[in-house]
Design an enzyme around this catalytic site. Sequence first.
Site, PDB file in Angstrom:
ATOM      1  N   HIS A 102     -24.976  17.445   3.669  1.00 51.40           N
ATOM      2  CA  HIS A 102     -23.928  16.495   4.048  1.00 51.40           C
ATOM      3  C   HIS A 102     -24.184  15.941   5.459  1.00 51.40           C
ATOM      4  O   HIS A 102     -24.232  14.717   5.653  1.00 51.40           O
ATOM      5  CB  HIS A 102     -22.571  17.188   3.973  1.00 51.40           C
ATOM      6  N   GLU A 103     -24.366  16.825   6.416  1.00 49.17           N
ATOM      7  CA  GLU A 103     -24.551  16.353   7.798  1.00 49.17           C
ATOM      8  C   GLU A 103     -25.852  15.567   7.924  1.00 49.17           C
ATOM      9  O   GLU A 103     -25.928  14.567   8.644  1.00 49.17           O
ATOM     10  CB  GLU A 103     -24.510  17.522   8.786  1.00 49.17           C
ATOM     11  N   TYR A 141     -13.357  11.435   1.621  1.00 48.42           N
ATOM     12  CA  TYR A 141     -14.502  12.188   1.115  1.00 48.42           C
ATOM     13  C   TYR A 141     -14.629  12.076  -0.400  1.00 48.42           C
ATOM     14  O   TYR A 141     -15.616  11.587  -0.928  1.00 48.42           O
ATOM     15  CB  TYR A 141     -14.341  13.673   1.475  1.00 48.42           C
ATOM     16  N   HIS A 173     -25.449  12.016   6.784  1.00 50.76           N
ATOM     17  CA  HIS A 173     -24.826  11.154   7.795  1.00 50.76           C
ATOM     18  C   HIS A 173     -25.871  10.439   8.662  1.00 50.76           C
ATOM     19  O   HIS A 173     -25.543   9.448   9.324  1.00 50.76           O
ATOM     20  CB  HIS A 173     -23.908  11.965   8.705  1.00 50.76           C
ATOM     21  N   ASP A 229      -7.415  11.833  13.984  1.00 52.81           N
ATOM     22  CA  ASP A 229      -7.870  13.152  13.581  1.00 52.81           C
ATOM     23  C   ASP A 229      -6.979  13.759  12.497  1.00 52.81           C
ATOM     24  O   ASP A 229      -7.444  14.508  11.645  1.00 52.81           O
ATOM     25  CB  ASP A 229      -7.883  14.052  14.817  1.00 52.81           C
ATOM     26  N   GLU A 278     -17.615   8.866   5.174  1.00 54.95           N
ATOM     27  CA  GLU A 278     -17.577  10.150   4.464  1.00 54.95           C
ATOM     28  C   GLU A 278     -17.784  10.030   2.951  1.00 54.95           C
ATOM     29  O   GLU A 278     -18.398  10.898   2.337  1.00 54.95           O
ATOM     30  CB  GLU A 278     -16.271  10.886   4.769  1.00 54.95           C
ATOM     31  N   GLU A 286     -22.157  15.761  12.468  1.00 56.94           N
ATOM     32  CA  GLU A 286     -23.451  15.081  12.347  1.00 56.94           C
ATOM     33  C   GLU A 286     -23.982  14.499  13.657  1.00 56.94           C
ATOM     34  O   GLU A 286     -24.435  13.357  13.687  1.00 56.94           O
ATOM     35  CB  GLU A 286     -23.313  13.978  11.298  1.00 56.94           C
TER      36      GLU A 286
HETATM   37  N1  BES Z   1     -17.929  14.098  10.528  1.00 52.96           N
HETATM   38  C1  BES Z   1     -17.339  15.158   9.813  1.00 52.96           C
HETATM   39  C2  BES Z   1     -16.444  16.028  10.660  1.00 52.96           C
HETATM   40  C3  BES Z   1     -15.272  15.308  11.307  1.00 52.96           C
HETATM   41  C4  BES Z   1     -14.554  14.353  10.613  1.00 52.96           C
HETATM   42  C5  BES Z   1     -14.899  15.615  12.589  1.00 52.96           C
HETATM   43  C6  BES Z   1     -13.502  13.700  11.242  1.00 52.96           C
HETATM   44  C7  BES Z   1     -13.848  14.979  13.200  1.00 52.96           C
HETATM   45  C8  BES Z   1     -13.143  14.011  12.519  1.00 52.96           C
HETATM   46  C9  BES Z   1     -18.385  16.032   9.138  1.00 52.96           C
HETATM   47  O1  BES Z   1     -19.474  15.324   8.655  1.00 52.96           O
HETATM   48  C10 BES Z   1     -17.745  16.662   7.942  1.00 52.96           C
HETATM   49  O2  BES Z   1     -17.370  15.932   7.068  1.00 52.96           O
HETATM   50  N2  BES Z   1     -17.632  17.988   7.915  1.00 52.96           N
HETATM   51  C11 BES Z   1     -17.050  18.729   6.821  1.00 52.96           C
HETATM   52  C12 BES Z   1     -18.114  19.325   5.954  1.00 52.96           C
HETATM   53  C13 BES Z   1     -18.469  18.570   4.739  1.00 52.96           C
HETATM   54  C14 BES Z   1     -19.445  19.379   3.894  1.00 52.96           C
HETATM   55  C15 BES Z   1     -17.332  18.068   3.921  1.00 52.96           C
HETATM   56  C16 BES Z   1     -16.284  19.897   7.388  1.00 52.96           C
HETATM   57  O3  BES Z   1     -16.386  20.128   8.602  1.00 52.96           O
HETATM   58  O4  BES Z   1     -15.605  20.574   6.651  1.00 52.96           O
HETATM   59 ZN    ZN Z   2     -18.969  14.170   6.954  1.00 53.40          ZN
END
Ligand code: BES
Ligand code: ZN
Length: 602
Positions: free
Chosen positions: A294-295, A383, A298, A375, A317, A270
Site C-alpha cells: 500500500h505505502e 479507501y 503511493h 484528519d 487512497e 508513504e
Molecule cells: N496516507 C495514509 C495515512 C494517513 C491518511 C495519515 C490520512 C494521515 C491522514 C497511509 O497511506 C495509509 O493509508 N495507512 C493505512 C494503511 C493502509 C494499509 C490502509 C493505515 O495507517 O492504517
Molecule cells: Zn494510504
Amino acid sequence: MTQESSATVALSQDPHSFARPQQAIIKHVDWDLVVDFDKKQISGNGIYRIEQTNHSLEIVLDIRDLTIHSVKLDDDPSEQEFTLSAPVKYLGQALRIPLQKKTRTVTIAFETKPQAAALQWLTPEQTAGKHHPFLFTQSQAILARTWLPCQDSPGVRFTYTAKVKVPAHLLPLMSADNPQEKSAQGEYFFKMDQPIPSYLLSLAVGNLEFRPVGKRCGVYAEPETIQDATYEFADTEKMLEAAEALYGPYLWGRYDLLVLPPSFPFGGMENPKLTFATPTIITKDRSLTSLIAHELAHSWSGNLVTNATWNDFWLNEGFTVYFERRIMEALYGHDYSEMLHTLGYQDLQHALTDDLASTPKDTCLKLDLQGSDPDEGLTEIAYEKGNYFLRHIEKLVGQERFDQFVKAYFNTYKFQSMDTTRFLEILEKELINGDAALREQINANAWVYEPGIPAGIEPPHARKFDQVKEQLQKWEAGTPPSELETNHWSTHEWLYFLRGLSKSLTLAKMEELDQAFTFTQSGNSEIVAVWLQHAITHNYTPANARLEEFLTHVGRRKFLVPLYKALLAQPDGKQRAKALYKKARPNYHAVATSTFDEMVGV
Ligand code: BES
Ligand code: ZN
C-alpha cells in the site's frame, strides 16, 4: 512523456490552508535544523526560494504552534516585518510576509513548541531498545505546519535540502536521500530533488540501523527489531518490481522502510523514499505486508499524482488500495488478493451501516471537509469505496484497457495535483471516449457525488473464505474448536473467522475458543485487536490484562478506535475506558489523543 506535453491542472483553493500560491509560491527550501531532545524542540531556519505570480507583493505561509524569530528577504540582513493572523482551530495561523517586487528568497528563523502536533518525542522506555529517545513526525494531513513554516496544501510542491543536527549517537532520516550510517558529529545533509507537497515532509531520529533487503530497498529499525523486520519485509524489492511492471518506472530512486516504535498512530505513511511503518505488522510470517504494498503504491498514487485538496482524498487512497491489491495479486496470486478485497468490503459495509449511517454525505467519494479537521474526516470511504469504484470500472472495460488508462494517468500527471472534477474529465476523455453505454454503466456521478454504493454491483468473493465459512457453521452447530479444520489458515482466514463470530458468541464459547487457539496471547496485532473487541463486548475477563497491555503499548488509531468504542458501549464502560485511557495516553501521538480526548474524555 516529456515535460512539455504533460498536462497541468489549475490549483483549486484549499480550504485547509491559508497559503495563496496563486500570489507567490514556494519552489525550494534549504533548511538548517537542530533537534534538541531535552527541550523537545526543533529549531533553525529555512531559506525559501519563491516565485511571485501576481503583483500582490506578499507571500502567505501556514504555521501552527510555531515561534517565528525573524524573517529576512534575499541578502538583506535587516529583519522584515511580518504578521500572524489569529489562531484558528486545526488550521493555525497565516504567516504573511510582505515582499519586494524582486524578492527571490525569504529566510525564516523559527522553533517548535513542545506540543507541536506532528511530533512525538518518545522517552527511552517507549522504544524497543529502552536506552535512547526517539522522535518522529507525522505531517499528513495538515500537521507539517506545526514543525516547519510551509504552504501546507497538497497542491503546492517544492524540492528541498536539510542540514540536520542531532545527538551524536542517534541517526536522523527524512523523506529524502538518507544516510545508512551514523556520523561522528551528529550532523547530516539531506536532499530531495523531486518536488513534493508538505504533507510528505518527514523526519525521524533514533537509535537506528540499516539493513538492505534488495538493490533499491532496505530497512531501518532499532537494533532490537532489525532482524525480525528484515525477515518480514524481504519481498519489498519484488513488490517494487511488480508495481513498475503494472504502472511504469519508480521515479524516486531508493525505496526504504523505517520501522517505528509501536506508538506510531498509523499503520504506514508513504513518506517519499522512506515509508514509515508500525511494528505491529511484524508477525514473523509476513502475513501483513500488504501494508507495505500500500505505502509503496503511493509512490505513484498520491506522491506522483496528488490529491489537490483533502476533499479529493479518495484519489490518493482509493487508487492506492486498488494498486496495493494488484501488487499482492502479482506476488501471491488471485486468491490472496481476493481475501484482501473481501475483508476491505466488510470494512466498507461497516462504515456505511454503522460509523457513517447517520451522516450519509460523508459516504460520497468527493468530500466536503471545509470547517472540519481533515484528519477526522478521512474514513474507509476514500479507501474501500474508492477502490470498489475503480474495480467496477476495471471489470467493465477489462483489466488490460484499464491498466493502460491508469499507467497513462500516472505518467501524464506525475508531480502534479489532481482534483475529482479533473479526474472525471480525464476518465471521460481517455477511457469512456464517447461510449454512451459505457458512461452509463460506469455511472461515475453516482459513485462520486452520491452516498452509498450504486445498486447491482457484485461484491468481491474470496474462495478461500468459503472453507472458513464452513468451519464457522460447524462451530455454531456445536463442533468443538479443536475439531475444526484450521490447519493452513493465514491471518486473513483467522480474521474472517473472528469477524464472523459475533452473532452466537457467549462467554463460555469464548473460553473454549481461547483454549483451542490462544487468541488472547496471539502476537498478531490484527487478530488480537478483533479478539479484544469480543472480549470487551462479552466481558471476557481473562483478556483484561492483555487489553490493558495492548492499549498502553500500541498507538495505532485503527486498532484503538474500535476498542475504545466497544468499551464505551458497555454498561459501566465509560469509567473503564477513562481509566485505561488515562494510563495509555502518555504513549499516544497527538493525532490519537485528539481523537480520544474527544471520544473518551481526559
Ligand atoms: N496516507 C495514509 C495515512 C494517513 C491518511 C495519515 C490520512 C494521515 C491522514 C497511509 O497511506 C495509509 O493509508 N495507512 C493505512 C494503511 C493502509 C494499509 C490502509 C493505515 O495507517 O492504517
Ligand atoms: Zn494510504
